[in-house]
Design a protein around this motif. Structure first.
Motif, short mmCIF file in Angstrom:
data_model
loop_
_atom_site.label_atom_id
_atom_site.label_comp_id
_atom_site.label_asym_id
_atom_site.label_seq_id
_atom_site.Cartn_x
_atom_site.Cartn_y
_atom_site.Cartn_z
N TYR A 120 0.85 -1.21 0.00
CA TYR A 120 0.00 0.00 0.00
C TYR A 120 0.88 1.25 0.00
N PHE A 121 2.01 1.18 0.70
CA PHE A 121 2.92 2.32 0.73
C PHE A 121 3.48 2.58 -0.67
N ARG A 122 3.79 1.51 -1.39
CA ARG A 122 4.46 1.67 -2.69
C ARG A 122 3.47 1.94 -3.82
N ASP A 123 2.20 1.93 -3.51
CA ASP A 123 1.19 2.20 -4.53
C ASP A 123 0.55 3.56 -4.24
N PRO A 124 0.91 4.59 -4.99
CA PRO A 124 0.37 5.93 -4.70
C PRO A 124 -1.15 6.00 -4.82
N ASN A 129 -0.90 5.93 5.76
CA ASN A 129 -0.51 6.98 6.72
C ASN A 129 0.97 7.34 6.63
N LYS A 130 1.77 6.40 6.19
CA LYS A 130 3.22 6.66 6.11
C LYS A 130 3.53 7.60 4.93
N ARG A 131 2.74 7.49 3.87
CA ARG A 131 2.96 8.32 2.69
C ARG A 131 2.14 9.62 2.77
#
Ligand code: SF4
Length: 327
Positions: A120-124, A129-131
């Motif tokens: 999920y982080f690597r998929d814009p 919450n981290k991104r």
């Protein structure tokens, strides 16, 4: 991929100065993670400051410590004969990381700062919450097989991905930084932060700081150390669970033990209570099982990663058996 500026800096001070004076700048050495993040849109930087010509590479041995430059390549450190002999856990952790091609390119500083592999982080297109702070954490109820069971919060449960960071955590390394306010040294135990309510903050680094080197104390335990990595395939794969262990015994009695765990924590996971459960005791199945219980006492598994609770206990037993023979 968005266009970005690029400058080759010639000294650590110049690199820090350029980064401080250039909006949207960050440092790059090997770029093996950074450029993927920029290509995928998970990170946006307007300018890269190349740190390969700063003279902060190399591997040195000084009285009582190993000194690894931040721009040293993973392969160079992993294959150094004295690293292999005196710090086998470091060599093994590096050789278990990535692929030979990536190890030729990737630098030590970048390895320590690589971002989580949470999909999920690597998929814009996903909330994260981290991104994007406040957008939510779909991993908590979604796909979380690779996520942490220790150190998570309701805001983020992403596992820290660096094998090297796990090994350095077991060995009490110190990370040296240079920034606009000067130099400072941070023990690795304080370097990685728990996500809490601000998962966007992953390390204790301040804006504009550059990792210049990592120091690792030489100890008898470091010379008798191992890295065990369990993963879904034999190469180019991140840890499902890993254990870095360093051990000194007298006869069958544990005199010193250092343990850190990967794949299970939101930061390289070290819990001194686990080591205390072993120190001064005989290395038996019973004492190791007790240490494993201490390790997972506060675990909070989710739907997809409950298997890690038992797997990390077994990995601990296996690595200690390999090092000292559990009877
Ligand atoms: Fe983002 Fe962390 Fe949640 Fe992954 S686990 S989606 S990185 S907030």
């Amino acid at each position: 991929m968005r266009a970005f500026g690029y400058t080759v800096a010639r000294s650590p001070a110049e690199a820090v100065r350029i980064a401080a004076a250039t909006s949207g700048a960050t440092f790059v050495a090997g770029g093996t993670d950074l450029l993927n993040l920029m290509r995928d849109g998970a990170e946006v930087h307007d300018h890269l400051v190349d740190v390969n010509a700063l003279g902060i590479g190399g591997v040195d041995f000084e009285s009582g410590r190993l000194r690894v430059g931040a721009a040293a390549r993973m392969r160079e450190v992993a294959e150094h004969p004295r690293v292999r002999r005196e710090f086998p856990v470091l060599s093994e952790a590096l050789l278990a990381s990535a692929s030979p091609q990536v190890r030729n390119m990737a630098a030590i500083g970048g390895n320590l700062l690589q971002r989580t592999r949470c999909g999920y982080f690597r998929d814009p297109g996903s909330a994260c919450n981290k991104r994007v702070p406040g957008s939510g954490c779909p991993a908590i109820t979604g796909h979380n097989r690779g996520h942490a069971i220790l150190g998570g919060s309701e805001h983020c449960i992403a596992a820290q991905p660096s094998d090297l960071a796990v090994a350095l955590t077991a060995l009490d390394a110190t990370v040296h930084l240079l920034g606009p306010a000067g130099e400072r040294a941070v023990p690795i135990a304080d370097f990685y932060l728990l996500p809490g309510s601000t998962p966007i903050r992953e390390t204790a680094m301040r804006p504009g700081e550059l990792i210049t080197r990592v120091d690792v104390p030489r100890t008898a335990a470091a010379a008798r150390s191992r890295y065990l990595k369990l993963r879904d395939r034999a190469t180019f794969e991140f840890a499902v669970v890993s254990v870095a262990a360093a051990l000194r015994t007298r006869g069958r009695r544990v005199e010193d033990v250092r343990l850190a765990f990967g794949g299970v924590g939101t930061r390289p996971w070290r819990d001194v209570r686990v080591e205390e459960a072993l120190r001064g005791r005989r290395l038996t199945g019973r004492t190791v099982a007790e240490a494993g219980r201490v390790l997972v006492r506060d675990a909070r598994p989710r739907e997809g990663n409950g298997f890690k609770v038992e797997l990390v206990r077994r990995a601990l037993e296996s690595v200690l058996d390999d090092l000292g023979g559990v009877r």
